[in-house]
Write a protein that holds these residues in place. Structure first.
Motif, mmCIF file in Angstrom:
data_model
loop_
_atom_site.group_PDB
_atom_site.id
_atom_site.type_symbol
_atom_site.label_atom_id
_atom_site.label_comp_id
_atom_site.label_asym_id
_atom_site.label_seq_id
_atom_site.Cartn_x
_atom_site.Cartn_y
_atom_site.Cartn_z
ATOM 1 N N ASP A 155 83.164 -9.853 50.301
ATOM 2 C CA ASP A 155 82.688 -8.474 50.334
ATOM 3 C C ASP A 155 82.199 -8.029 48.952
ATOM 4 N N GLU A 156 81.921 -8.990 48.105
ATOM 5 C CA GLU A 156 81.359 -8.706 46.785
ATOM 6 C C GLU A 156 79.895 -9.111 46.794
ATOM 7 N N TRP A 157 79.024 -8.114 46.647
ATOM 8 C CA TRP A 157 77.594 -8.349 46.743
ATOM 9 C C TRP A 157 76.843 -7.415 45.810
ATOM 10 N N GLU A 158 75.577 -7.763 45.599
ATOM 11 C CA GLU A 158 74.671 -6.957 44.785
ATOM 12 C C GLU A 158 73.584 -6.408 45.704
ATOM 13 N N LEU A 159 73.308 -5.120 45.604
ATOM 14 C CA LEU A 159 72.274 -4.495 46.422
ATOM 15 C C LEU A 159 70.896 -4.958 45.960
ATOM 16 N N LEU A 160 70.080 -5.431 46.905
ATOM 17 C CA LEU A 160 68.721 -5.863 46.598
ATOM 18 C C LEU A 160 67.680 -4.856 47.069
ATOM 19 N N SER A 161 67.891 -4.282 48.235
ATOM 20 C CA SER A 161 66.919 -3.332 48.791
ATOM 21 C C SER A 161 67.572 -2.482 49.857
ATOM 22 N N GLY A 162 66.892 -1.364 50.174
ATOM 23 C CA GLY A 162 67.361 -0.516 51.258
ATOM 24 C C GLY A 162 67.552 0.938 50.884
ATOM 25 N N LYS A 163 67.452 1.280 49.608
ATOM 26 C CA LYS A 163 67.617 2.665 49.171
ATOM 27 C C LYS A 163 66.268 3.347 48.910
ATOM 28 N N GLU A 164 65.174 2.633 49.162
ATOM 29 C CA GLU A 164 63.849 3.123 48.815
ATOM 30 C C GLU A 164 63.404 4.316 49.669
ATOM 31 N N PHE A 165 62.570 5.132 49.076
ATOM 32 C CA PHE A 165 61.800 6.168 49.770
ATOM 33 C C PHE A 165 60.484 6.250 49.019
ATOM 34 N N LEU A 166 59.433 5.639 49.591
ATOM 35 C CA LEU A 166 58.176 5.468 48.872
ATOM 36 C C LEU A 166 56.982 5.922 49.697
ATOM 37 N N ILE A 167 55.983 6.435 48.989
ATOM 38 C CA ILE A 167 54.667 6.630 49.600
ATOM 39 C C ILE A 167 53.978 5.279 49.435
ATOM 40 N N LYS A 168 53.819 4.571 50.523
ATOM 41 C CA LYS A 168 53.236 3.222 50.446
ATOM 42 C C LYS A 168 51.717 3.275 50.438
ATOM 43 N N GLU A 169 51.150 4.129 51.316
ATOM 44 C CA GLU A 169 49.711 4.086 51.489
ATOM 45 C C GLU A 169 49.192 5.434 51.958
ATOM 46 N N ILE A 170 48.023 5.789 51.450
ATOM 47 C CA ILE A 170 47.296 6.977 51.894
ATOM 48 C C ILE A 170 45.964 6.454 52.427
ATOM 49 N N ILE A 171 45.757 6.573 53.720
ATOM 50 C CA ILE A 171 44.548 6.032 54.330
ATOM 51 C C ILE A 171 43.564 7.186 54.559
ATOM 52 N N ALA A 172 42.461 7.135 53.847
ATOM 53 C CA ALA A 172 41.442 8.180 53.943
ATOM 54 C C ALA A 172 40.478 7.859 55.074
ATOM 55 N N CYS A 173 39.818 8.894 55.559
ATOM 56 C CA CYS A 173 38.804 8.721 56.617
ATOM 57 C C CYS A 173 37.496 8.301 56.007
ATOM 58 N N GLU A 219 57.679 2.908 57.804
ATOM 59 C CA GLU A 219 58.142 1.522 57.810
ATOM 60 C C GLU A 219 59.572 1.519 57.280
ATOM 61 N N ILE A 220 60.460 0.887 58.015
ATOM 62 C CA ILE A 220 61.863 0.811 57.611
ATOM 63 C C ILE A 220 62.067 -0.471 56.803
ATOM 64 N N LEU A 221 62.622 -0.315 55.609
ATOM 65 C CA LEU A 221 62.922 -1.461 54.749
ATOM 66 C C LEU A 221 64.394 -1.840 54.934
#
Length: 113
Positions: free
Chosen positions: A95-113, A65-67
């Motif tokens: 052009d003055e702003w604060e970063l809110l999101s977009g640098k993430e790299f996360l394990i969001k979910e592990i779906i088991a069988c 999933e792309i954030l």
């Protein structure tokens, strides 16, 4: 391509989690990757099969999933996508702003069988 090393670390982390929690088979791994992160999703997808080969996860599916890379203008406080707006507020052109999101790299979910 540093993505292979990162994916190998993710696989190790997920396998450790699965063992600690009695999970025998994983169907899907869901990662969240910010569009401003240093990870390139298509490279992650390309090296995933090699990283999971011979592991508990070798038959798992990978979902990415792309954030969005969002910022908030320091002038008018509008939230906007930094890439689409070329790092400039579409409301007031600041052009003055604060970063809110977009640098993430996360394990969001592990779906088991």
């Amino acid at each position: 391509m540093h993505e292979l090393g990162v994916v190998i670390k993710v696989v190790k982390t997920v396998e450790d989690f699965a063992k600690k929690n009695g999970v025998k088979k994983i169907d899907t791994l869901v990662l969240q990757i910010g569009e401003l992160s240093s990870m390139i999703p298509r490279y992650i997808e390309a090296c995933y099969p090699a990283a999971v080969d011979g592991t508990l996860m070798q038959d798992t599916k990978l979902k990415i999933e792309i954030l969005p890379g969002n910022g908030r203008c320091n002038n008018c406080y509008k939230v906007f996508n930094l890439i689409k707006s070329h790092s400039q507020c579409p409301n007031c052109s600041s052009d003055e702003w604060e970063l809110l999101s977009g640098k993430e790299f996360l394990i969001k979910e592990i779906i088991a069988c």
